[in-house]
Structures are given as C-alpha cells and as structure tokens.
Write a protein that holds these residues in place. Structure first.
Motif, mmCIF file in Angstrom:
data_model
loop_
_atom_site.group_PDB
_atom_site.id
_atom_site.type_symbol
_atom_site.label_atom_id
_atom_site.label_comp_id
_atom_site.label_asym_id
_atom_site.label_seq_id
_atom_site.Cartn_x
_atom_site.Cartn_y
_atom_site.Cartn_z
ATOM 1 N N UNK A 69 -16.570 8.361 -17.244
ATOM 2 C CA UNK A 69 -16.551 8.655 -15.371
ATOM 3 C C UNK A 69 -18.045 9.026 -15.393
ATOM 4 N N UNK A 70 -18.738 9.198 -14.359
ATOM 5 C CA UNK A 70 -19.077 9.557 -13.609
ATOM 6 C C UNK A 70 -19.535 10.445 -12.345
ATOM 7 N N UNK A 100 -18.805 9.125 -8.339
ATOM 8 C CA UNK A 100 -19.379 8.136 -8.199
ATOM 9 C C UNK A 100 -18.856 6.312 -8.757
ATOM 10 N N UNK A 101 -17.714 6.386 -10.137
ATOM 11 C CA UNK A 101 -17.555 4.873 -10.887
ATOM 12 C C UNK A 101 -17.413 4.915 -11.824
ATOM 13 N N UNK A 102 -17.066 4.301 -12.488
ATOM 14 C CA UNK A 102 -16.702 5.088 -14.135
ATOM 15 C C UNK A 102 -16.644 3.217 -14.718
ATOM 16 N N UNK A 103 -17.210 3.452 -16.138
ATOM 17 C CA UNK A 103 -16.902 2.049 -16.495
ATOM 18 C C UNK A 103 -15.659 2.317 -17.608
ATOM 19 N N UNK A 104 -15.076 1.057 -18.224
ATOM 20 C CA UNK A 104 -13.509 0.577 -18.680
ATOM 21 C C UNK A 104 -14.340 0.931 -19.566
ATOM 22 N N UNK A 129 -20.892 3.183 -24.049
ATOM 23 C CA UNK A 129 -20.738 2.638 -22.189
ATOM 24 C C UNK A 129 -21.641 3.611 -21.586
ATOM 25 N N UNK A 130 -22.442 4.116 -22.431
ATOM 26 C CA UNK A 130 -23.043 5.336 -20.921
ATOM 27 C C UNK A 130 -24.184 4.357 -20.363
ATOM 28 N N UNK A 131 -24.595 3.663 -20.943
ATOM 29 C CA UNK A 131 -25.692 2.790 -20.089
ATOM 30 C C UNK A 131 -24.990 2.385 -18.860
ATOM 31 N N UNK A 132 -23.957 1.247 -18.958
ATOM 32 C CA UNK A 132 -23.358 0.468 -18.155
ATOM 33 C C UNK A 132 -22.807 1.334 -16.519
ATOM 34 N N UNK A 133 -22.597 2.770 -16.917
ATOM 35 C CA UNK A 133 -22.066 3.503 -16.138
ATOM 36 C C UNK A 133 -23.065 4.176 -15.655
ATOM 37 N N UNK A 134 -25.012 4.423 -16.199
ATOM 38 C CA UNK A 134 -26.038 5.062 -15.250
ATOM 39 C C UNK A 134 -26.367 4.208 -14.844
ATOM 40 N N UNK A 135 -26.085 3.084 -14.883
ATOM 41 C CA UNK A 135 -26.611 1.234 -14.130
ATOM 42 C C UNK A 135 -26.037 1.597 -12.983
#
Length: 280
Positions: A138-139, A147-151, A161-167
């Motif tokens: 989560x971000x 602001x969003x999340x990656x599962x 998953x950090x790269x996809x989260x920062x995207x």
C-alpha cells in the motif's frame, strides 16, 4: 446500528449513483414487458457497504430486497464499467482540491491478511502457519490518504512489488519536484535505492538491525492506513478469488476513508448542507 453514519453514506451514495448509466426498470427486450423489476442500485450499493464492513458471505447479507446472485452480477457489471476506480479517483481529486494531498512525502509498506479461500493473488502466509494469505503493498500520502495498492501472495517479500506500487504515482501527476519515500527496514537494500534513484525519488529507509520507533519517520501514516483498511472485515479476511473484485472492494474502502478524512479535516473550516452537528 447503520454500517456508516448518514453524514458519510449520503454523499457516497449520491456520487456513486452519478457514475452509473441509466437503466430501465424493466428489461426492454421482454416481449410482454412484464419482466421482474430491476433491483435498485441504491439497495445494491448499501448491501456492498455491509459486505465490506462486516465481511459476511453474499448469502448471509441477501434478503427479500436483493439476492446474492444480484449482488455478484451487479458488482461485476460495475467493475466492467470501471465505476469503483472512478469513484476512488473522484474522491482523491476532491480531497486534493479542498485539503491538498501531501505528495512530497509518501509511505509504502506491505500488510498481510487472511485469504481462507485462496484465489488469484493468494499465497502461503509465513505468519499464519502456511495458510493462504494476501499481501498488499500500500502507498499513502504524508497524511495517510490511500493512493493505491498492489496485490500479491502472502509469501512474497515486500520489496518486489515496490516498483509497481511506485508506478501508481503516474496517475497523480503533476507531482512535486522533490518526493521522499518512507520505507521500513524490509526495503533496506541497494536494489531499492537504485529503484528510487531511477525514478528521481529520495528514500528514507529504516536500517536493518537498528531498532527505532515507527514514529521516527513519516512511515507511521501508512501503518495507520492499514489499520483503517483492516477495520473493513472484507479486506482483513478476504474470501474473494478474483483480483478485480478484491481491488474493487479496496477502491470502495479507500473512498470511504478518503471522504471520511475530508469531512473530518474540513469540519471546522467549511460549511455545507448535511454537515455533521458534531466533529466526526
């Protein structure tokens, strides 16, 4: 007792209804025009809020007003129309316009929850005796607005998953020139620092082996947001199998959190119809 207070549910209902396409009460293709009436969108939306808050099954929440099949079909229809993502986007834009997102300081962290039924993004949980679990990266902004999340599966490390989260920051442009990303010790690696440098981001990362309270940086905001999200039992114990449905429930929960924070922070500075009589 209502799922959410009326000062919160009413603006949510009105905005959600504005995103839905017009539908006739009866199916226009029926030769006699006597097909069963379509269940009202407001009824379904209220049921989805109950599902989100209490985490019960579709069958348990269904009654004479709305069946479990209707709940599943309707949220699938709304997912195809991208309604939940638009709902969250409007809430973020409204918050940014009235209060302002703190985008020069963001925090990212992972959170593991239960996923008893498995699913597309579930995996063996290292903190729950190998049972099925779900991890979200989560971000949040500097205040804690999601602001969003990656599962991902619970067996994934926080850093991949950090790269996809920062995207996900690309959806929030324009961004400040200087952005500091606050991370815990699980991200303490040269790979993470290189990833931040490629994106022109500053990193404030806790060091492995050095004990420090979470309050030592702005990382505590994302921890608090995880607690807010886990208060919705549908997210804390996920029985959904499809990632699109899980993300839809997360978008709905994030919208509730954002609007609640918006009302809370503007209660002393703004006046509007249906404003709560007491500070929320």
């Amino acid at each position: 007792m209502p799922v959410l207070p009326s000062w919160l549910t009413e603006p949510l209902r009105e905005q959600f209804a504005a995103l839905l396409p017009m539908r006739p009460e009866f199916h226009p293709g029926h030769p006699l025009g006597c097909h069963r009436r379509r269940i009202g969108d407001r009824v379904v939306f209220d049921k989805l809020l109950q599902l989100l808050r209490f985490g019960c099954s579709y069958e348990a929440i269904a009654d004479a007003t709305c069946s479990a099949t209707t709940l599943r079909n309707r949220h699938d229809e709304w997912i195809r129309l991208d309604v939940f993502a638009q709902f969250k986007r409007i809430a973020l834009e409204s918050y940014d316009r009235i209060v302002g997102l703190v985008l020069d300081r963001i925090a990212v962290d992972g959170c593991i929850t239960k996923a008893p039924g498995g699913g597309e993004v579930a995996g063996r949980s290292p903190v729950d005796r190998g049972k099925q679990g779900l991890k979200r990266s989560g971000m949040t902004d500097g205040y804690g607005i999601p602001l969003g999340r990656v599962l991902a599966g619970a067996n994934r490390h926080d850093s991949p998953p950090l790269a996809a989260t920062l995207d996900l920051l690309d959806d929030l442009r324009p961004l400040p020139d200087d952005i500091t990303v606050h991370l815990d010790a699980g991200y303490d690696s040269d790979k993470t620092r290189a990833l931040l440098a490629e994106r022109g981001l500053d990193g404030r990362i806790a060091h492995k082996g050095e004990k420090a309270p979470v309050q030592a940086s702005d990382r505590w905001h994302v921890e608090r947001t995880h607690a807010w999200q886990n208060a919705f039992q549908r997210l804390a114990r996920c029985h959904e199998h499809h990632a699109t449905v899980i993300n839809a429930f997360f978008d709905l929960a994030d919208t509730v959190i954002t609007v609640r924070s918006l009302i809370h922070r503007t209660w002393t500075t703004h006046r509007w119809d249906n404003r709560p009589n007491r500070h929320p």
